[in-house]
Design an enzyme around this catalytic site. Structure first.
Site, mmCIF file in Angstrom:
data_model
loop_
_atom_site.group_PDB
_atom_site.id
_atom_site.type_symbol
_atom_site.label_atom_id
_atom_site.label_comp_id
_atom_site.label_asym_id
_atom_site.label_seq_id
_atom_site.Cartn_x
_atom_site.Cartn_y
_atom_site.Cartn_z
ATOM 1 N N ARG A 20 0.990 -1.324 0.392
ATOM 2 C CA ARG A 20 -0.097 0.211 -0.214
ATOM 3 C C ARG A 20 0.622 1.155 0.204
ATOM 4 N NH1 ARG A 20 -3.735 -0.955 5.345
ATOM 5 N NH2 ARG A 20 -1.541 -1.138 6.006
ATOM 6 N N ASN A 38 -5.994 -2.624 2.103
ATOM 7 C CA ASN A 38 -5.782 -4.231 2.249
ATOM 8 C C ASN A 38 -7.318 -5.173 2.473
ATOM 9 O OD1 ASN A 38 -3.310 -4.219 2.126
ATOM 10 N ND2 ASN A 38 -2.886 -4.580 4.529
#
Length: 94
Positions: A20, A38
């Site tokens: 990320r 996520n």
């Protein structure tokens, strides 16, 4: 220049490898807006919007991923652009 918006689900070893954060950095370098998050199934969901060439460049990057990730598949579809601007951010939770 034309705008583009995509929603992508990145499969593989993409959690607990800073995926990320690397996605956020690459998107912001390219000037692409949106978010990355996520998912409970181990995938990472990315929604991004910007000028079409920059979105295409981010999509190409997602197919490779961060240095510690192993991307096996990127499912994606294009959506209608909404004119969103600003930095791509990391969303927490699912």
């Amino acid at each position: 220049m034309s705008r583009k918006r995509i929603r992508a689900v990145v499969h593989g070893r993409v959690q607990r490898v800073a995926f990320r954060e690397y996605t956020r950095q690459e998107a912001n370098r390219l000037g692409v807006s949106g978010w990355v998050q996520n998912q409970p199934d181990g995938t990472v969901l990315v929604l991004c919007e910007g000028d079409a060439p920059q979105v295409d460049a981010l999509f190409a990057w997602l197919s490779i991923g961060s240095p510690y990730a192993v991307v096996t598949l990127v499912d994606w579809h294009e959506e209608e652009p909404k004119g969103e601007t600003g930095p791509l951010v990391i969303r927490y939770g699912s």
